[in-house]
Design a protein around this motif. Sequence first.
Motif, mmCIF file in Angstrom:
data_model
loop_
_atom_site.group_PDB
_atom_site.id
_atom_site.type_symbol
_atom_site.label_atom_id
_atom_site.label_comp_id
_atom_site.label_asym_id
_atom_site.label_seq_id
_atom_site.Cartn_x
_atom_site.Cartn_y
_atom_site.Cartn_z
ATOM 1 N N VAL A 1 56.288 41.121 37.144
ATOM 2 C CA VAL A 1 56.062 42.454 37.704
ATOM 3 C C VAL A 1 56.404 42.428 39.191
ATOM 4 C CG1 VAL A 1 54.335 44.238 38.167
ATOM 5 C CG2 VAL A 1 54.274 42.956 36.009
ATOM 6 N N PRO A 2 57.241 43.341 39.668
ATOM 7 C CA PRO A 2 57.638 43.338 41.082
ATOM 8 C C PRO A 2 56.436 43.369 42.023
ATOM 9 C CG PRO A 2 58.997 44.864 39.826
ATOM 10 C CD PRO A 2 57.913 44.411 38.901
ATOM 11 N N ALA A 3 56.600 42.737 43.172
ATOM 12 C CA ALA A 3 55.499 42.604 44.131
ATOM 13 C C ALA A 3 55.047 43.941 44.698
ATOM 14 C CB ALA A 3 55.917 41.675 45.267
ATOM 15 N N ASN A 4 55.926 44.945 44.662
ATOM 16 C CA ASN A 4 55.548 46.242 45.238
ATOM 17 C C ASN A 4 54.685 47.082 44.300
ATOM 18 O OD1 ASN A 4 57.785 46.654 43.488
ATOM 19 N ND2 ASN A 4 58.286 48.572 44.525
ATOM 20 N N VAL A 5 54.525 46.646 43.064
ATOM 21 C CA VAL A 5 53.657 47.370 42.132
ATOM 22 C C VAL A 5 52.203 47.126 42.525
ATOM 23 C CG1 VAL A 5 52.888 47.565 39.734
ATOM 24 C CG2 VAL A 5 55.319 47.268 40.252
ATOM 25 N N VAL A 6 51.457 48.202 42.666
ATOM 26 C CA VAL A 6 50.058 48.116 43.090
ATOM 27 C C VAL A 6 49.179 47.824 41.878
ATOM 28 C CG1 VAL A 6 48.161 49.329 44.223
ATOM 29 C CG2 VAL A 6 50.526 49.788 44.909
ATOM 30 N N VAL A 7 48.301 46.844 42.004
ATOM 31 C CA VAL A 7 47.375 46.503 40.921
ATOM 32 C C VAL A 7 45.956 46.823 41.382
ATOM 33 C CG1 VAL A 7 46.503 44.698 39.398
ATOM 34 C CG2 VAL A 7 48.910 44.685 40.101
ATOM 35 N N VAL A 8 45.270 47.642 40.610
ATOM 36 C CA VAL A 8 43.922 48.103 40.950
ATOM 37 C C VAL A 8 42.929 47.543 39.940
ATOM 38 C CG1 VAL A 8 42.459 50.117 41.390
ATOM 39 C CG2 VAL A 8 44.936 50.253 41.805
ATOM 40 N N ASP A 9 41.802 47.072 40.439
ATOM 41 C CA ASP A 9 40.737 46.532 39.588
ATOM 42 C C ASP A 9 39.512 47.427 39.690
ATOM 43 O OD1 ASP A 9 38.795 44.867 38.313
ATOM 44 O OD2 ASP A 9 38.334 43.945 40.251
ATOM 45 N N THR A 10 38.993 47.878 38.542
ATOM 46 C CA THR A 10 37.799 48.734 38.528
ATOM 47 C C THR A 10 36.566 48.011 38.001
ATOM 48 O OG1 THR A 10 37.954 49.611 36.253
ATOM 49 C CG2 THR A 10 39.357 50.648 37.928
ATOM 50 N N SER A 11 36.675 46.710 37.744
ATOM 51 C CA SER A 11 35.625 46.011 37.003
ATOM 52 C C SER A 11 34.442 45.599 37.871
ATOM 53 C CB SER A 11 36.199 44.767 36.328
ATOM 54 O OG SER A 11 36.529 43.794 37.301
ATOM 55 N N ASN A 12 33.357 45.218 37.191
ATOM 56 C CA ASN A 12 32.165 44.680 37.837
ATOM 57 C C ASN A 12 31.606 43.541 36.994
ATOM 58 O OD1 ASN A 12 31.662 46.698 40.108
ATOM 59 N ND2 ASN A 12 31.761 48.063 38.341
ATOM 60 N N TYR A 13 30.974 42.610 37.671
ATOM 61 C CA TYR A 13 30.412 41.428 37.017
ATOM 62 C C TYR A 13 28.950 41.643 36.665
ATOM 63 C CZ TYR A 13 28.566 36.590 36.837
ATOM 64 O OH TYR A 13 27.937 35.421 36.489
ATOM 65 N N TYR A 14 28.651 41.500 35.366
ATOM 66 C CA TYR A 14 27.276 41.532 34.882
ATOM 67 C C TYR A 14 27.067 40.306 33.991
ATOM 68 C CZ TYR A 14 26.393 46.220 36.637
ATOM 69 O OH TYR A 14 26.191 47.300 37.462
ATOM 70 N N PRO A 15 26.322 39.309 34.459
ATOM 71 C CA PRO A 15 26.174 38.061 33.697
ATOM 72 C C PRO A 15 25.653 38.248 32.275
ATOM 73 C CG PRO A 15 25.385 37.764 35.933
ATOM 74 C CD PRO A 15 25.669 39.230 35.776
ATOM 75 N N PHE A 16 24.763 39.223 32.052
ATOM 76 C CA PHE A 16 24.220 39.405 30.704
ATOM 77 C C PHE A 16 25.317 39.799 29.721
ATOM 78 C CE2 PHE A 16 24.410 43.869 31.756
ATOM 79 C CZ PHE A 16 24.506 44.517 30.534
ATOM 80 N N ARG A 17 26.370 40.434 30.222
ATOM 81 C CA ARG A 17 27.485 40.876 29.384
ATOM 82 C C ARG A 17 28.661 39.912 29.433
ATOM 83 N NH1 ARG A 17 30.525 45.756 31.910
ATOM 84 N NH2 ARG A 17 31.196 44.004 33.232
ATOM 85 N N ASP A 18 28.960 39.403 30.625
ATOM 86 C CA ASP A 18 30.174 38.619 30.844
ATOM 87 C C ASP A 18 29.966 37.115 30.755
ATOM 88 O OD1 ASP A 18 31.740 40.953 31.465
ATOM 89 O OD2 ASP A 18 30.692 41.028 33.385
ATOM 90 N N GLY A 19 28.703 36.684 30.694
ATOM 91 C CA GLY A 19 28.424 35.261 30.783
ATOM 92 C C GLY A 19 28.434 34.830 32.242
ATOM 93 N N ALA A 20 27.792 33.720 32.524
ATOM 94 C CA ALA A 20 27.704 33.253 33.909
ATOM 95 C C ALA A 20 29.058 32.745 34.397
ATOM 96 C CB ALA A 20 26.663 32.150 34.023
#
Length: 244
Positions: free
Chosen positions: A80-99
């Motif tokens: 993917v070209p470097a000029n493509v913007v990548v956005v992250d909307t996530s959040n870390y929750y250990p009970f759901r995602d594991g430690a």
Amino acid sequence: MKIGIIGAGNIGAILARKLVAAGHEIKLANSKSPESIRNLAAELGATGTTKEDAVKGVDVVILSIPFSAYSDLAGLFEDVPANVVVVDTSNYYPFRDGAISDVDDGQPEAVWVTEQINRPIIKAWNAVLAATLAEKGVDKTQSGRIALPVAGVDPEKKALVIELVEATGFDGLDAGSLETSWRQQPGTPAYCTELTADELRVALKKADQSRSAYNRETLIKGFMERGDSLTHDEIVARNRAVTA
């Protein structure tokens, strides 16, 4: 603008709907198959596709997936070209995602995500409840508009994402770098508290990294104990009270 969204859950689907309404061309992918989201994509005005195709021929990629799923995206951005913007909307929750030890030890979530996908990201739309995103966006001419923090390194990419945040009905506020993006993570005063731009600036400054994980777990425990009995306004009020 051409935008690929990976993740068709609450936030991803709402963003697809709003960005289509704002005149953008949206490709939508999930972890299964285009067939599994054909009806949803059609309803939203997007094109259902695979995650591999969602990152091709676009200006922006929005990742709206569970925090623990980022390891599944390793290698996705190699071509993917470097000029493509990548956005992250996530959040870390250990009970759901594991430690995740690095994050538990204080590494900002956005920095961890960057390492998983080997790609700099812009952190946005993570500090907003799905109901807020869906229902409380207003035209920028209206006073008291809710503001959302946007963090990242590249100023041009960050400015572009702020424009997209504005298009979804919220003030976009430059929240600094990825290294300080912990200030908009769960358990902080800026997280899901429905603040104006001026209020959000204060909240970001007030954030205490040493207390954010404790606040996050306190809130989750309380929400689970109450089940579905909490109203949206009660959730926002609880977020404000615990993180104040």
